[in-house]
Design an enzyme around this catalytic site. Structure first.
Site, mmCIF file in Angstrom:
data_model
loop_
_atom_site.group_PDB
_atom_site.id
_atom_site.type_symbol
_atom_site.label_atom_id
_atom_site.label_comp_id
_atom_site.label_asym_id
_atom_site.label_seq_id
_atom_site.Cartn_x
_atom_site.Cartn_y
_atom_site.Cartn_z
ATOM 1 N N GLU A 158 -4.993 -4.979 10.604
ATOM 2 C CA GLU A 158 -4.011 -3.909 10.794
ATOM 3 C C GLU A 158 -4.299 -3.178 12.103
ATOM 4 O O GLU A 158 -5.121 -2.244 12.125
ATOM 5 C CB GLU A 158 -4.084 -2.908 9.631
ATOM 6 C CG GLU A 158 -3.789 -3.496 8.277
ATOM 7 C CD GLU A 158 -3.222 -2.443 7.322
ATOM 8 O OE1 GLU A 158 -2.183 -2.721 6.726
ATOM 9 O OE2 GLU A 158 -3.794 -1.351 7.203
ATOM 10 N N ASN A 174 0.867 -1.184 0.000
ATOM 11 C CA ASN A 174 0.000 0.000 0.000
ATOM 12 C C ASN A 174 0.900 1.229 0.000
ATOM 13 O O ASN A 174 1.467 1.583 1.029
ATOM 14 C CB ASN A 174 -0.889 -0.035 1.257
ATOM 15 C CG ASN A 174 -1.728 1.224 1.391
ATOM 16 O OD1 ASN A 174 -1.780 2.048 0.471
ATOM 17 N ND2 ASN A 174 -2.389 1.378 2.529
ATOM 18 N N TRP A 175 1.007 1.831 -1.157
ATOM 19 C CA TRP A 175 1.927 2.975 -1.274
ATOM 20 C C TRP A 175 1.388 4.238 -0.622
ATOM 21 O O TRP A 175 2.104 5.214 -0.489
ATOM 22 C CB TRP A 175 2.195 3.265 -2.759
ATOM 23 C CG TRP A 175 3.011 2.242 -3.466
ATOM 24 C CD1 TRP A 175 3.331 0.980 -3.050
ATOM 25 C CD2 TRP A 175 3.625 2.400 -4.745
ATOM 26 N NE1 TRP A 175 4.096 0.351 -3.985
ATOM 27 C CE2 TRP A 175 4.296 1.201 -5.041
ATOM 28 C CE3 TRP A 175 3.672 3.440 -5.677
ATOM 29 C CZ2 TRP A 175 5.009 1.010 -6.224
ATOM 30 C CZ3 TRP A 175 4.365 3.257 -6.855
ATOM 31 C CH2 TRP A 175 5.034 2.049 -7.115
ATOM 32 N N LYS A 176 0.099 4.242 -0.305
ATOM 33 C CA LYS A 176 -0.541 5.450 0.248
ATOM 34 C C LYS A 176 -0.290 6.639 -0.696
ATOM 35 O O LYS A 176 -0.242 6.425 -1.913
ATOM 36 C CB LYS A 176 -0.070 5.694 1.682
ATOM 37 C CG LYS A 176 -0.225 4.429 2.533
ATOM 38 C CD LYS A 176 0.006 4.612 3.984
ATOM 39 C CE LYS A 176 -0.166 3.272 4.691
ATOM 40 N NZ LYS A 176 -0.017 3.366 6.135
ATOM 41 N N GLU A 188 -6.676 4.784 7.832
ATOM 42 C CA GLU A 188 -6.515 6.198 7.468
ATOM 43 C C GLU A 188 -7.782 6.733 6.811
ATOM 44 O O GLU A 188 -8.129 7.904 6.984
ATOM 45 C CB GLU A 188 -5.285 6.356 6.557
ATOM 46 C CG GLU A 188 -3.996 6.188 7.361
ATOM 47 C CD GLU A 188 -2.860 5.529 6.604
ATOM 48 O OE1 GLU A 188 -2.886 5.518 5.367
ATOM 49 O OE2 GLU A 188 -1.950 5.014 7.272
ATOM 50 N N GLY A 211 5.110 1.472 4.614
ATOM 51 C CA GLY A 211 6.437 2.074 4.441
ATOM 52 C C GLY A 211 7.441 1.187 3.727
ATOM 53 O O GLY A 211 8.155 1.642 2.826
ATOM 54 N N GLY A 225 2.755 2.458 10.783
ATOM 55 C CA GLY A 225 3.695 3.574 10.639
ATOM 56 C C GLY A 225 4.405 3.961 11.920
ATOM 57 O O GLY A 225 5.034 5.012 11.998
ATOM 58 N N SER A 281 3.787 -1.886 10.433
ATOM 59 C CA SER A 281 5.235 -1.934 10.681
ATOM 60 C C SER A 281 5.848 -3.294 10.366
ATOM 61 O O SER A 281 6.767 -3.751 11.050
ATOM 62 C CB SER A 281 5.556 -1.514 12.125
ATOM 63 O OG SER A 281 5.162 -0.174 12.334
ATOM 64 N N HIS A 323 -9.306 1.002 5.154
ATOM 65 C CA HIS A 323 -8.022 1.294 5.805
ATOM 66 C C HIS A 323 -8.249 2.293 6.946
ATOM 67 O O HIS A 323 -9.091 3.183 6.837
ATOM 68 C CB HIS A 323 -7.024 1.858 4.789
ATOM 69 C CG HIS A 323 -5.633 1.873 5.332
ATOM 70 N ND1 HIS A 323 -5.195 2.855 6.182
ATOM 71 C CD2 HIS A 323 -4.607 0.999 5.189
ATOM 72 C CE1 HIS A 323 -3.937 2.588 6.523
ATOM 73 N NE2 HIS A 323 -3.563 1.461 5.945
HETATM 74 P P1 13P Z 1 3.230 0.509 7.646
HETATM 75 O O1 13P Z 1 3.747 -0.774 7.040
HETATM 76 O O2 13P Z 1 3.935 1.732 7.152
HETATM 77 O O3 13P Z 1 3.139 0.431 9.140
HETATM 78 O O4 13P Z 1 1.715 0.675 7.119
HETATM 79 C C1 13P Z 1 0.885 -0.417 7.142
HETATM 80 C C2 13P Z 1 -0.329 -0.070 6.391
HETATM 81 O O5 13P Z 1 -1.061 0.839 6.737
HETATM 82 C C3 13P Z 1 -0.620 -0.859 5.188
HETATM 83 O O6 13P Z 1 -1.906 -0.620 4.728
#
Ligand code: 13P
Length: 256
Positions: A173, A13-15, A103, A241, A179, A219, A101
């Site tokens: 998650e 997931n590149w966000k 976010e 990330g 993150g 993470s 997600h």
């Molecule tokens: P990180 O791997 O940066 O913690 O993010 C996880 C994530 O939100 C994947 O959707």
């Protein structure tokens, strides 16, 4: 008859990251590396920002990975400025879409009933939702994490019939792990994944539960992926990330 087996998966997931040039470079690096890898039936999914989906599906056409979007609006078309539809994704040959997600839940106030509409809208076009669930830190501290995840699943995906549900990938998650550099321990991940599989078994039966891919996200990196993925109910990862650098992402894929 071919026996169905549960699919292992690593999804990136590149966000909201990467310029076009950077995105093209990263996708090409991953595609080239995957040419040399036997994934043994596992699937790699790249979920770049939506404006790079066409480029990504072009590369994917001759490569060993699938493409996913990060979001949709749950209608095929209409006056929804700035949104993209599952119909548009289908036309680009996008196979997956992340839904729910944390976010999106936090910053865009998306709630379980709206997410259930998104799940339905994707399935109408045969696009696989990667449905995210997970608790925030105070919920875990209050020992409510099982309840929270149960409610998220009940209100957004358990309305599906068996045929629809079988197209879904679940991603656990824990929000406190996203993150932060603090991943769930291997034991915490396994415990929740086993619980999710148990809920699925109650709803759809043991066979469907056995076949459902449940990813861990939060993470996850090249150092901890092997241990996390070694759990019987952890079928891979949804990576934030660490999916932004080819080397790190490939290391995670090799941990499958
Ligand atoms: P990180 O791997 O940066 O913690 O993010 C996880 C994530 O939100 C994947 O959707």
């Amino acid at each position: 008859m071919k026996k169905e087996i549960r699919k292992k998966m690593v999804a990136g997931n590149w966000k909201m990251n990467k310029t076009f040039e950077e995105a093209e470079k990263l996708i090409t690096e991953i595609a080239d590396a995957l040419d040399e890898v036997d994934l043994k039936g596992a699937e790699v999914v790249l979920c770049p920002p939506s404006i790079y989906l066409e480029m990504a599906t072009d590369v994917a056409y001759e490569s060993n990975f699938k493409v996913g979007a990060q979001n949709i609006y749950p209608l095929d078309e209409g006056a929804f400025t700035g949104e993209i539809s599952p119909l548009m994704l289908k036309a680009l040959k996008v196979d997956y879409c992340i839904i729910g997600h944390s976010e999106r839940r936090k910053y865009f106030h998306e709630q379980n009933d709206f997410l259930s509409q998104k799940v339905d809208a994707l399935l109408k076009h045969d696009i696989h939702p990667i449905f995210c669930c997970g608790e925030i830190l105070p919920e875990r501290e209050a020992n409510q994490h099982f309840e929270v995840v149960k409610k998220q699943l009940e209100e957004s995906v358990f309305h599906l019939d068996e045929k629809g549900f079988k197209k879904i990938v679940i991603a656990y998650e824990p929000v406190w792990a996203i993150g932060t550099g603090v991943n769930a321990t291997s034991g915490q991940a396994q415990e929740m994944h086993a619980y999710i599989r148990e809920l699925i078994a109650k709803q759809y039966g043991a066979e469907v539960a056995k076949l459902t891919t449940i990813l861990y996200g939060g993470s996850c990196n090249g150092k901890n992926a092997s241990e996390l993925f070694s759990n019987p109910d952890v079928d891979g990862g949804l990576i934030g990330g660490a999916s932004l650098k080819a080397k790190d992402f490939l290391l995670i894929i090799s941990a499958l």
